[in-house]
Motif scaffolding. Structure first.
Motif, short mmCIF file in Angstrom:
data_model
loop_
_atom_site.label_atom_id
_atom_site.label_comp_id
_atom_site.label_asym_id
_atom_site.label_seq_id
_atom_site.Cartn_x
_atom_site.Cartn_y
_atom_site.Cartn_z
N VAL A 1 1.22 16.58 -5.40
CA VAL A 1 2.59 16.15 -5.70
C VAL A 1 2.57 14.94 -6.63
O VAL A 1 3.34 14.84 -7.58
N ARG A 2 1.66 13.99 -6.34
CA ARG A 2 1.57 12.80 -7.19
C ARG A 2 1.26 13.19 -8.64
O ARG A 2 1.83 12.65 -9.58
N MET B 1 -4.72 4.09 4.80
CA MET B 1 -5.15 5.42 5.26
C MET B 1 -6.20 5.30 6.37
O MET B 1 -6.16 6.00 7.37
N ARG C 1 11.76 6.91 -7.17
CA ARG C 1 10.32 6.60 -7.12
C ARG C 1 10.08 5.11 -6.87
O ARG C 1 10.80 4.27 -7.43
N GLU D 1 4.21 6.88 -7.32
CA GLU D 1 4.75 8.11 -7.94
C GLU D 1 5.72 8.82 -7.00
O GLU D 1 6.47 9.69 -7.42
N TRP E 1 3.16 9.16 5.31
CA TRP E 1 2.45 8.30 6.26
C TRP E 1 2.73 8.74 7.69
O TRP E 1 1.84 8.69 8.55
N GLU F 1 -6.85 4.37 -5.44
CA GLU F 1 -6.44 4.31 -4.03
C GLU F 1 -7.01 3.06 -3.36
O GLU F 1 -6.36 2.47 -2.51
N ASN G 1 -5.06 -0.03 -4.86
CA ASN G 1 -3.65 -0.07 -4.42
C ASN G 1 -3.52 -0.27 -2.92
O ASN G 1 -2.41 -0.27 -2.40
N GLN G 2 -4.65 -0.36 -2.23
CA GLN G 2 -4.67 -0.57 -0.78
C GLN G 2 -4.20 0.65 0.02
O GLN G 2 -4.07 0.56 1.23
N THR G 3 -3.90 1.75 -0.66
CA THR G 3 -3.49 2.93 0.11
C THR G 3 -4.68 3.48 0.90
O THR G 3 -4.51 4.05 1.97
N ARG H 1 4.16 14.73 -10.35
CA ARG H 1 5.21 13.77 -10.65
C ARG H 1 5.04 13.19 -12.06
O ARG H 1 5.94 12.60 -12.62
N LYS I 1 -2.79 17.95 4.14
CA LYS I 1 -1.74 16.95 3.92
C LYS I 1 -2.15 15.98 2.80
O LYS I 1 -1.34 15.61 1.95
N LEU I 2 -3.41 15.58 2.84
CA LEU I 2 -3.91 14.64 1.83
C LEU I 2 -3.95 15.30 0.45
O LEU I 2 -3.59 14.71 -0.57
N ALA J 1 0.84 -1.19 0.00
CA ALA J 1 0.00 0.00 0.00
C ALA J 1 0.88 1.24 0.00
O ALA J 1 1.10 1.88 1.04
N LYS K 1 -0.46 15.75 -0.97
CA LYS K 1 0.04 14.46 -1.49
C LYS K 1 -0.49 14.21 -2.91
O LYS K 1 0.25 13.80 -3.81
#
Lengths: 308, 413
Positions: free
Chosen positions: B11-12, B253, A129, A88, A98, B244, B247-249, B15, B4-5, A84, B8
């Protein structure tokens, strides 16, 4: 540190977790061993308060998580099955992000990120990356992200699935290192060898129920000194049962139409036993012998192998 | 936490600047294409000139009149005329060097004066479809005009012709008679020509406030086109909801102190900000490169915020309702095209069938496009369109809240 009491969860009438109870002491590595679909991940999701139990209680540091789960999340670290991570971003940026979610910032966060990068051996590629990382590197970073806030309880949900032996070895070393520093670990796996190597205590779970729990030695007493013989072929069930009664110490662990498992005392020679089977009219297609270990425990308790 | 979220996600996106820039510039690229097709450049000359060759075999007054017509006024801007010698025109046409070749036959002027049928020959370039047609229409109008003129002055012409045939020297009496005929002709037609009933008056606008017909057309097209493209851009950004999760993020989270509400709020804000950025870039390009003038900037900005908010709500709701990324990818284009068509983004609203006009009010694209037309083209202020404001505000609020509620249920395991 973690206490589970009578925990239950069903999905559309299918029981995923069935009245399980266990506790994990501070600094202990507790293994949760079971095949896929046994209820391990459902249990972890309830501990993280992502799933609401149908019944039972979960206590972390003696606090019931149903009262203020958000407060307890700072004490919890989770390493999911999948990596997880944001591909990027770099390893460093992932860890910074995190960590920031747990209220960490400034020098403290930077220092902790540097520590974890060193622990995972990723410091040289910290700015790269994540999408360029190998599977093993991603797994290590995935674990580091779960530990960024130095949790008291770390939940590792099959963290070594799909990685090569070298990467797995590194991961297990990391887990031991974290435990040595005082973190309590609940480690779920379906790899018997990992549980044997790593865990202080463990529970074997199948179909949502804990079959046996204790230290490795305690659990192995279930099969005693017996080896397990798995026989596939053609035989009469009556003969199979009769044979178990005739030979002292021989136990019939499971019996199916074309397959059975005997518990065979170590002192009894295998060749001698096979001769007896043939003499009794068994037509043997396949025969395997399992030395006493966790896998034989699972086989004895369920009649199935852990990876069936 | 929301910042913060959000940071992120920004920035992603940054990129992957190629993809991000392309997504943001998508409406702009489409609008640029439209601008080139429909006009609206600074010099207002995007229409290619019609290359016309004239082969004059007559060399008389009438043929010079026709050739000269293409060197005056609007025709001079539209046509690039070249006189060529006999036979040269055909060779140039064979090489595809002109759109059309006009051949004026020998004796053309004599035929006109003697009221004999005559003809002009137009050879069109078959590899071009549009420009030779302009030449054909223009020469057709000139022929018609010439024919009418000859009929009006036929009596004086007939008398001149007879005199020229009978007498070597025209007598004073005949000159007087011809003059009287011309005078009578002018007397009879003066009510038609002097003064003209319709007067064409060209007024030059002051420099700095110039909005050419081309830029008006561009602004008209840009409004709807931008909103349609914006829906597509939003849809692409919204895919991150599923990314998200897959990808399990999202899982990780939600095991952290981040609440599902904070996560969703950050996602919706990101959608809104990214869409607004794309939208404003398009209009900035319209201002800089296509001569669009926005005389009501505050009204424009407020309306823009309302539009982007409503469109964000549409896409967020779609993603909140569907279960998988594949479902979203299948449904989204259909919904976007229907909403855009109803809103007049694909076909001008006035050209839509009646039943579509009746249900157009359900599309936020309709309210957005119409509002933009009124502000940018008619220079109205937002105060003159309370219904547009009310509808877009309500849609933005309701759709986003509904999407938020449905998403909050979805992110629970």
């Amino acid at each position: 540190m973690l206490r589970i009491e009578n925990l239950t969860k069903s999905f559309n009438g299918l029981v995923a977790v069935d009245h399980i109870s266990f506790h994990v002491q501070k600094g202990e590595i507790f293994g949760f061993l079971g095949p896929n679909g046994a209820g391990k991940t459902t249990t972890i999701n309830m501990i993280c308060s992502l799933l609401k139990p149908d019944g039972g209680s979960i206590f972390i540091d003696d606090a019931d998580i149903q009262f203020g789960p958000a407060k307890l999340r700072n004490k919890l670290g989770v390493v999911p099955q999948e990596t997880a991570l944001y591909e990027e971003l770099s390893a460093e940026e992932n860890l910074m992000f995190w960590g920031s979610l747990y209220g960490m910032s400034g020098k403290a966060l930077k220092t902790r990120v540097a520590e974890l990068l060193e622990l995972t051996g990723l410091q040289e590629r910290a700015g790269e990356r994540v999408k360029n990382y190998s599977g093993g590197m991603k797994r290590r970073l995935n674990m580091a992200a779960g530990m960024i806030h130095t949790p008291k309880l770390l939940l590792l949900d099959e963290p070594t699935v799909g990685i090569d032996p070298q990467a797995r070895h590194n991961m297990l070393e990391m887990v031991r290192d974290v435990a040595r520093k005082g973190t309590t670990i609940l480690y779920t796996t379906h790899y018997m060898e990992e549980a044997e190597l790593l865990c202080d205590r463990l529970a074997i779970i199948d179909h949502g129920r804990i079959l046996v729990m204790g230290t490795q030695q305690e659990i192995q007493q279930v099969v005693g000194e017996n080896r397990l013989l798995k026989v596939s072929g053609t035989f009469s069930p009556e003969t199979a049962e009769l044979l178990a009664k005739q030979i002292a110490g021989l136990t019939l662990v499971s019996l199916k139409e074309k397959e059975l498992v005997y518990g065979l005392p170590v002192k009894f020679g295998t060749g001698q036993f096979i001769e007896k089977l043939v003499a009794a009219g068994f037509k043997i297609d396949n025969l395997s012998i399992k030395e006493p270990n966790l896998d034989t425990v699972f086989l004895k308790l369920t009649g199935r192998e852990l990876r069936d | 936490m929301i910042w913060k979220l959000l940071k992120k996600d920004i920035v992603r996106r940054l990129r992957n600047p190629g993809g991000f820039i392309l997504l943001v510039l998508l409406p702009l690229l489409i609008s640029l294409l439209l601008g080139l097709v429909f006009g609206g450049g600074r010099d207002n000359r995007v229409m290619p000139e019609v290359k016309l060759l004239i082969e004059d075999h007559d060399h008389g007054l009438a043929s010079q009149f026709i050739a000269g017509a293409f060197h005056r006024g609007e025709l001079a801007r539209l046509f690039d005329v070249k006189s060529v010698d006999e036979g040269v025109g055909r060779r140039m046409m064979d090489k595809g060097e002109a759109s059309a070749l006009l051949i004026i036959p020998k004796g053309f002027a004599d035929s006109l004066v003697s009221e004999k049928p005559t003809e002009l020959i137009l050879v069109k370039n078959p590899s071009e479809s549009f420009l030779p047609k302009i030449a054909e229409e223009t020469i057709g109008i000139l022929s018609e005009g010439g024919d009418r003129l000859v009929r009006i002055v036929e009596n004086p012409l007939r008398m001149i012709r007879k005199s020229a045939q009978n007498d070597s020297i025209v007598s004073d009496e005949k000159v007087a008679a011809i003059s009287i005929l011309f005078k009578n002709l002018i007397e009879k037609t003066k009510n038609l020509f002097f003064p003209p009933l319709i007067r064409f008056n060209q007024v030059a606008q002051k420099e700095g406030k110039k909005q050419t017909s081309g830029s008006v057309l561009f602004a008209y097209l840009l409004a709807g086109n931008t909103l349609m493209a914006l829906l597509f851009v939003l849809e692409i950004f919204a895919r991150d909801f599923f990314r998200e999760r897959d990808n399990q993020t999202l899982y990780r989270m939600l095991t952290s102190p981040v609440t599902s509400r904070q996560y969703l709020a950050a996602k919706l804000i990101f959608l809104f900000v990214a869409a607004l950025l794309a939208y404003l870039l398009v209009w900035l390009a319209g201002l800089l490169f296509f001569g669009i003038r926005i005389t009501q900037p505050i009204s424009f900005l407020v309306l823009s915020l309302l539009i982007v908010s409503a469109l964000t709500g549409v896409i967020a709701l779609l993603y909140a309702v569907v279960k998988t990324r594949t479902q979203a990818a299948s449904l989204a284009p259909a919904i976007i095209i229907v909403l855009s068509m109803l809103g007049g983004a694909m076909i001008p609203f006035g050209s839509l069938p009646g039943f579509m006009k009746k249900i157009a009010f359900i599309s936020p694209v309709y309210w957005g496009t119409d509002g933009l037309h009124r502000i940018v083209i008619s220079h109205e202020s937002l105060a003159a369109m309370p219904l547009h404001v009310g509808v877009l505000f309500s849609l933005g609020l309701l759709l986003n809240i509904l999407a938020f509620i449905l998403f909050a249920k979805k992110v629970q395991l």
